[in-house]
Design a protein around this motif. Structure first.
Motif, mmCIF file in Angstrom:
data_model
loop_
_atom_site.group_PDB
_atom_site.id
_atom_site.type_symbol
_atom_site.label_atom_id
_atom_site.label_comp_id
_atom_site.label_asym_id
_atom_site.label_seq_id
_atom_site.Cartn_x
_atom_site.Cartn_y
_atom_site.Cartn_z
ATOM 1 N N VAL A 108 0.874 -1.173 0.000
ATOM 2 C CA VAL A 108 0.000 0.000 0.000
ATOM 3 C C VAL A 108 0.911 1.222 0.000
ATOM 4 C CG1 VAL A 108 -1.684 1.339 1.322
ATOM 5 C CG2 VAL A 108 -1.849 -1.168 1.247
ATOM 6 N N VAL A 109 0.776 2.043 -1.026
ATOM 7 C CA VAL A 109 1.511 3.303 -1.096
ATOM 8 C C VAL A 109 0.468 4.410 -0.988
ATOM 9 C CG1 VAL A 109 3.011 4.792 -2.470
ATOM 10 C CG2 VAL A 109 3.263 2.295 -2.616
ATOM 11 N N TYR A 110 0.487 5.090 0.154
ATOM 12 C CA TYR A 110 -0.487 6.172 0.290
ATOM 13 C C TYR A 110 0.211 7.524 0.173
ATOM 14 C CZ TYR A 110 0.485 7.190 5.286
ATOM 15 O OH TYR A 110 1.070 7.560 6.476
ATOM 16 N N SER A 116 -3.510 6.160 11.847
ATOM 17 C CA SER A 116 -4.391 5.035 11.525
ATOM 18 C C SER A 116 -3.613 3.857 10.949
ATOM 19 C CB SER A 116 -5.471 5.472 10.529
ATOM 20 O OG SER A 116 -6.263 6.499 11.077
ATOM 21 N N PHE A 117 -2.708 4.135 10.020
ATOM 22 C CA PHE A 117 -1.914 3.044 9.442
ATOM 23 C C PHE A 117 -0.934 2.467 10.466
ATOM 24 C CE2 PHE A 117 -3.099 4.586 5.070
ATOM 25 C CZ PHE A 117 -3.632 3.384 4.624
ATOM 26 N N ASN A 146 0.034 -9.085 9.269
ATOM 27 C CA ASN A 146 -0.521 -10.444 9.365
ATOM 28 C C ASN A 146 -1.142 -10.904 8.052
ATOM 29 O OD1 ASN A 146 0.297 -10.649 12.025
ATOM 30 N ND2 ASN A 146 -1.709 -10.130 12.870
ATOM 31 N N ALA A 147 -1.528 -9.945 7.205
ATOM 32 C CA ALA A 147 -2.116 -10.260 5.897
ATOM 33 C C ALA A 147 -1.075 -10.155 4.773
ATOM 34 C CB ALA A 147 -3.293 -9.329 5.626
ATOM 35 N N ASN A 148 0.227 -10.090 5.130
ATOM 36 C CA ASN A 148 1.315 -9.999 4.151
ATOM 37 C C ASN A 148 1.243 -8.709 3.330
ATOM 38 O OD1 ASN A 148 3.722 -11.062 2.998
ATOM 39 N ND2 ASN A 148 2.578 -11.767 1.213
ATOM 40 N N ILE A 149 0.941 -7.606 4.033
ATOM 41 C CA ILE A 149 0.808 -6.302 3.386
ATOM 42 C C ILE A 149 1.750 -5.314 4.074
ATOM 43 C CG2 ILE A 149 -0.749 -4.406 2.788
ATOM 44 C CD1 ILE A 149 -3.085 -6.456 3.371
ATOM 45 N N GLU A 150 2.536 -4.603 3.264
ATOM 46 C CA GLU A 150 3.384 -3.514 3.767
ATOM 47 C C GLU A 150 2.706 -2.193 3.423
ATOM 48 O OE1 GLU A 150 6.515 -3.335 5.242
ATOM 49 O OE2 GLU A 150 6.837 -5.489 5.359
ATOM 50 N N VAL A 151 2.853 -1.207 4.297
ATOM 51 C CA VAL A 151 2.269 0.114 4.079
ATOM 52 C C VAL A 151 3.381 1.157 4.126
ATOM 53 C CG1 VAL A 151 0.697 1.869 4.993
ATOM 54 C CG2 VAL A 151 0.076 -0.560 5.146
ATOM 55 N N ILE A 152 3.416 2.016 3.111
ATOM 56 C CA ILE A 152 4.349 3.137 3.120
ATOM 57 C C ILE A 152 3.613 4.410 2.726
ATOM 58 C CG2 ILE A 152 6.483 1.854 2.731
ATOM 59 C CD1 ILE A 152 6.285 2.469 -0.222
ATOM 60 N N GLY A 153 3.987 5.495 3.373
ATOM 61 C CA GLY A 153 3.461 6.807 3.023
ATOM 62 C C GLY A 153 4.413 7.479 2.055
ATOM 63 N N LEU A 154 3.910 8.418 1.285
ATOM 64 C CA LEU A 154 4.710 9.113 0.280
ATOM 65 C C LEU A 154 4.254 10.558 0.188
ATOM 66 C CD1 LEU A 154 6.711 8.978 -2.212
ATOM 67 C CD2 LEU A 154 4.675 8.474 -3.582
ATOM 68 N N GLU A 196 -7.924 3.246 6.201
ATOM 69 C CA GLU A 196 -7.081 2.056 6.353
ATOM 70 C C GLU A 196 -7.921 0.786 6.484
ATOM 71 O OE1 GLU A 196 -8.359 2.945 10.398
ATOM 72 O OE2 GLU A 196 -7.764 4.215 8.736
ATOM 73 N N VAL A 197 -9.076 0.868 7.108
ATOM 74 C CA VAL A 197 -9.957 -0.299 7.261
ATOM 75 C C VAL A 197 -10.477 -0.749 5.900
ATOM 76 C CG1 VAL A 197 -12.112 -1.130 8.298
ATOM 77 C CG2 VAL A 197 -10.593 0.372 9.615
#
Length: 152
Positions: free
Chosen positions: A33-35, A51-52, A61-69, A141-142
């Motif tokens: 996830v690139v926000y 929130s993130f 846990n769902a194999n997801i990485e989150v990064i802000g930009l 995020e939800v």
């Protein structure tokens, strides 16, 4: 022009808040996830970062990485992360390399141009699967987590 769903996400090599360069290939095999957010330490961007950070474990846990930009620099990101105890990476793109490559929109507010709050969902193979434009940071995020789980 905006990147199209089903196309490879643009390759990137940008520093995070600690100056460590992160690349698209670092996330191979995981959902990403690139926000994009307009500016460090502003109300909506703080909501989004908090929130993130609060849901980071659920994403992991769902194999997801989150990064802000954003276009803010490394030192601005470092201050923003430290101030609010963010545990997610914020990538600095002051030259608009990735922001431009994705075709992220811009809007004017009080005479200043800002990047539109946009979220990109990239699959484990590096392909763009979903785009959210003009995002409302509250509860976003939800929705993103639920939508990715449906795609998995």
């Amino acid at each position: 022009m905006a990147i199209e769903i089903g196309r490879p996400f643009p390759d990137f090599a940008l520093p995070n808040q600690d100056g460590k360069v992160r690349k698209l290939k670092d996330f191979a095999g995981k959902w990403l996830v690139v926000y994009v957010y307009p500016k460090d330490d502003t109300p909506g961007c703080t909501i989004q970062g908090r929130s993130f950070t609060a849901t980071k474990e659920a994403f992991s846990n769902a194999n997801i990485e989150v990064i802000g930009l954003s276009e803010d620099d490394v030192s601005s990101h470092k201050h923003f992360c430290d101030k609010f105890s963010f545990t997610i990476d914020l990538l600095a793109d002051p030259k608009h390399e990735l922001l431009g490559a994705t075709g992220t929109g811009r809007s004017e507010w009080k005479g200043t141009m800002y990047w539109d709050r946009t979220t990109y969902v990239v699959d484990p193979g590096g392909v763009l699967r979903k785009v959210y434009e003009k995002v409302d940071p509250k509860g976003h995020e939800v929705m993103v987590l639920e939508d990715i789980k449906k795609l998995q």
